[in-house]
Scaffold this active site. Structure first.
Site, PDB file in Angstrom:
ATOM      1  N   THR A 144      54.334  29.497  49.711  1.00  0.00           N
ATOM      2  CA  THR A 144      54.053  29.501  51.145  1.00  0.00           C
ATOM      3  C   THR A 144      54.626  30.756  51.779  1.00  0.00           C
ATOM      4  O   THR A 144      55.670  31.275  51.342  1.00  0.00           O
ATOM      5  CB  THR A 144      54.620  28.248  51.853  1.00  0.00           C
ATOM      6  OG1 THR A 144      55.141  28.614  53.134  1.00  0.00           O
ATOM      7  CG2 THR A 144      55.738  27.619  51.061  1.00  0.00           C
ATOM      8  N   SER A 179      63.488  25.792  55.624  1.00  0.00           N
ATOM      9  CA  SER A 179      63.678  24.361  55.343  1.00  0.00           C
ATOM     10  C   SER A 179      64.025  24.197  53.877  1.00  0.00           C
ATOM     11  O   SER A 179      63.851  25.133  53.084  1.00  0.00           O
ATOM     12  CB  SER A 179      62.406  23.559  55.644  1.00  0.00           C
ATOM     13  OG  SER A 179      61.472  23.696  54.578  1.00  0.00           O
ATOM     14  N   TYR A 181      62.387  22.273  51.861  1.00  0.00           N
ATOM     15  CA  TYR A 181      61.086  22.371  51.183  1.00  0.00           C
ATOM     16  C   TYR A 181      60.743  23.821  50.857  1.00  0.00           C
ATOM     17  O   TYR A 181      60.406  24.152  49.717  1.00  0.00           O
ATOM     18  CB  TYR A 181      59.990  21.749  52.058  1.00  0.00           C
ATOM     19  CG  TYR A 181      58.642  22.360  51.815  1.00  0.00           C
ATOM     20  CD1 TYR A 181      57.935  22.081  50.651  1.00  0.00           C
ATOM     21  CD2 TYR A 181      58.080  23.264  52.718  1.00  0.00           C
ATOM     22  CE1 TYR A 181      56.705  22.670  50.408  1.00  0.00           C
ATOM     23  CE2 TYR A 181      56.860  23.854  52.476  1.00  0.00           C
ATOM     24  CZ  TYR A 181      56.170  23.559  51.321  1.00  0.00           C
ATOM     25  OH  TYR A 181      54.970  24.156  51.084  1.00  0.00           O
ATOM     26  N   HIS A 182      60.811  24.692  51.863  1.00  0.00           N
ATOM     27  CA  HIS A 182      60.487  26.095  51.611  1.00  0.00           C
ATOM     28  C   HIS A 182      61.431  26.694  50.573  1.00  0.00           C
ATOM     29  O   HIS A 182      61.033  27.516  49.753  1.00  0.00           O
ATOM     30  CB  HIS A 182      60.576  26.907  52.908  1.00  0.00           C
ATOM     31  CG  HIS A 182      59.476  26.620  53.880  1.00  0.00           C
ATOM     32  ND1 HIS A 182      59.626  25.744  54.935  1.00  0.00           N
ATOM     33  CD2 HIS A 182      58.201  27.064  53.961  1.00  0.00           C
ATOM     34  CE1 HIS A 182      58.493  25.691  55.617  1.00  0.00           C
ATOM     35  NE2 HIS A 182      57.615  26.473  55.056  1.00  0.00           N
ATOM     36  N   LYS A 185      60.420  26.225  47.133  1.00  0.00           N
ATOM     37  CA  LYS A 185      59.318  27.119  46.747  1.00  0.00           C
ATOM     38  C   LYS A 185      59.840  28.500  46.360  1.00  0.00           C
ATOM     39  O   LYS A 185      59.213  29.218  45.587  1.00  0.00           O
ATOM     40  CB  LYS A 185      58.318  27.245  47.903  1.00  0.00           C
ATOM     41  CG  LYS A 185      57.565  25.964  48.213  1.00  0.00           C
ATOM     42  CD  LYS A 185      56.302  25.883  47.378  1.00  0.00           C
ATOM     43  CE  LYS A 185      55.441  24.710  47.790  1.00  0.00           C
ATOM     44  NZ  LYS A 185      54.194  24.633  47.010  1.00  0.00           N
TER      45      LYS A 185
END
Lengths: 382, 382
Positions: A144, A179, A181-182, A185
């Site tokens: 992302t 975050s 989540y990021h 990644k």
């Protein structure tokens, strides 16, 4: 080409299955229904109830004669994933099987721990299954743009040559995101890059911006073939949420000042990009990175576009600024380069009023399903 | 100060408990005996069988009157960790509870998956426990110089200011390492840095080089207080292995050409560094990074030092170059800066012939325990 789509039940996974199938490729779709179950658990179900994967694959086969093989299971279970790899020996694997919500990853420790475990173990398992069954299999991993954060320098396409004290070297572009989540990644990229260097895998990392829209050539054929449309705080993309809010007369909610700028793209462009990546695979021993988006918009610009079309349709659209529950810069430099996918032939779909009109018509058709209480639950980063 | 040492049974964990206890701090030691159990499982037990943690703490208390509280449990179990935090409300937590072997992380998928899960979930749990019980608690996390790999530019102390197309920003120094284990240490830093920015935690990351030696002021008092001494392929540090190999007339095994250069330090310096970090904590909202080593040596230089002393003691030490099972550059630029710990007062212990002599005398005392078959088992990176 045999294409294994992990996360095949998702917003992008299912349209991807259809896109490749339509173009003559053999598609294997895998999912563990995490998103369906989390939607029920958190009371944030999608606007349109989609049939399960077996039902959707059957419908697709009835319409087109093209078969999609479905396996329900968890990619973090190595034996399950390995059995699928052994059965099909895919030429490419498209990894949408990560927990995809920044907000979800910030709810509490358990959801953070799940995100960390799920996203990294699924990626590790793919690496090992590829190596064990077909080391030439091309891994396409969804990253992302959020991984880059908002640095004060131009964002290059994945890599950066650094000159320091008269010497030079090339590194992954430094990433610091907003975050957990990021962050997972960023972590999975570090891990893939290690195994690419060590084992000579072929990997493409698609650093994607926020996606909007529902219609691809395939999903538009039948309402039952449409992807999940989430419009809630946890799983909904900002554009998808704005449209639904406008239709029910709820203010378009912007977190903070709204100058936050991101690179957006239409779901049609996601399909093109993933397809271009798969049909032009990375080399052996290459981690190839593409910045995958079409147009940068600030949240204010996006809301204004929705308001313009909405007002024309007779809604009196109001834009509201909420206290930002996230920790992010609201005014920042943002200049992000993206040439790789264009060079492969991407023909971008820009956000026009017509596209927003089409989007409104869908939200209006399913207006009775809209649950206003899930637009904002107040999940805070702090 | 109340200091929670996670991984208290380890090579560095136990001496750290004693070092802080000796200096008047209250120490809580936690371990799940992973290393003991893995040593049995993989047939690579340490040279000296150390008493269990309860026995060692009892012995220490008998000798000094100082109490160390021991809890056996797994840091990846959040409820367990939280209960320890709630009971003691530590002022500092020293995180040695990661799986520490690069080789172990490359054996197979299960060991890779364990390393990934253990190292990241333990770190995440510490973040949440600190936030829940005492957000001012200083997290000291052990990193490794190996995270940097061998870039073609100078390695700065954790951070790098990058100028690109006329604009500037500061980032974590770009890291790309040589094993999955090292990669998890990059990943945990990315994660800590995210939570530092978002929640204002105080974190020190100690980027440590390979450690050698057994004696600190405390461990030297009694053989039963010495740390684990691993000399095997999986858990043994290179210097510790060379000494034992010399004593049993086995060639000092160097992987590849031996020009690989790393920054080494004596275990006495590890104690000083960790203590300096704890007594000079990071600020709220700061991720502070120190490069923790004393002297850089190539493997050839290190082997030559051991040979010089060994030959003088009557051994005919042979140096052997094995095919490198790892994937790493054997000739590389290496210029690594380290000033932060010196500024705090580090008084380094250099590797002298006397220190190597002392080391030989220990290996000779336990010569009967040496198991030659575990020096090299042929675990390959590829």
């Amino acid at each position: 080409m045999k294409v294994l789509v992990l996360g095949a039940d998702g917003y992008l996974g299912w349209p991807t299955c259809l896109y490749f199938s339509q173009r003559g490729h053999y598609v294997i779709g895998v999912d563990n229904y995490f998103r369906r179950n989390a939607g029920i658990e958190l009371n944030c179900e999608p606007l349109i109830q989609t049939p399960n994967l077996f039902q959707r694959a059957k419908l697709w086969e009835e319409k087109t004669g093209k078969k999609i093989s479905i396996h329900i299971g968890d990619v973090t279970n190595y034996n399950f994933l390995l059995s699928v790899f052994r059965e099909y020996k895919p030429d490419a694997v498209i990894h949408y099987a990560e927990q995809p919500s920044a907000t979800y990853s910030m709810i509490n420790r358990d959801k953070a721990a799940f995100t960390l475990y799920n996203n990294l173990t699924s990626t590790l398992n793919i690496v090992y299954a590829v190596r064990e069954v077909n080391p030439e299999c091309h891994i396409i991993k969804l990253g992302t743009l959020g991984e880059y954060g908002t640095p004060n320098i131009d964002i290059e396409e994945g890599w950066l040559e650094i000159e320091h004290k008269g010497r030079k070297d090339k590194f992954l572009f430094p990433r610091q995101s907003g975050s957990l989540y990021h962050t997972t990644k960023i972590q999975d990229t570090d891990m893939l890059w290690f195994y690419v260097r060590t084992w000579g895998l072929r990997v493409t990392d698609l650093m994607q911006g926020p996606v909007y829209g529902l219609f691809t050539e395939e999903t538009g054929q039948d309402a039952r073939l449409m992807p999940n449309y989430n419009y809630d705080e946890v799983f909904g993309g900002v554009m998808n949420r704005f449209i639904v809010q406008a239709v029910v007369g709820y203010p378009l909610s912007i977190y903070g000042k709204g100058n936050q700028t991101r690179g957006f793209l239409n779901i049609k462009d996601t399909m093109q990009c993933v397809y271009l990546a798969a049909t032009h695979p990375a080399e052996t021993g290459q981690l190839r990175v593409f910045n995958q988006f079409t147009e940068p918009f600030s949240l204010n610009e996006l809301a204004q576009k929705v308001k313009t079309v909405g007002d024309r349709r007779g809604y009196k659209v109001v834009i509201e600024h909420l206290e930002n529950p996230r920790v992010e810069k609201e005014d920042h430099y943002y200049n992000i380069h993206h040439t790789g996918l264009s060079k492969l032939g991407l023909n971008p779909v820009y956000l026009t009023d017509e596209i927003i009109e089409e989007f409104f018509s869908i939200a209006e058709r399913y207006k009775d399903n809209i649950n206003k209480s899930i637009f904002y639950k107040g999940i805070k980063w702090k």
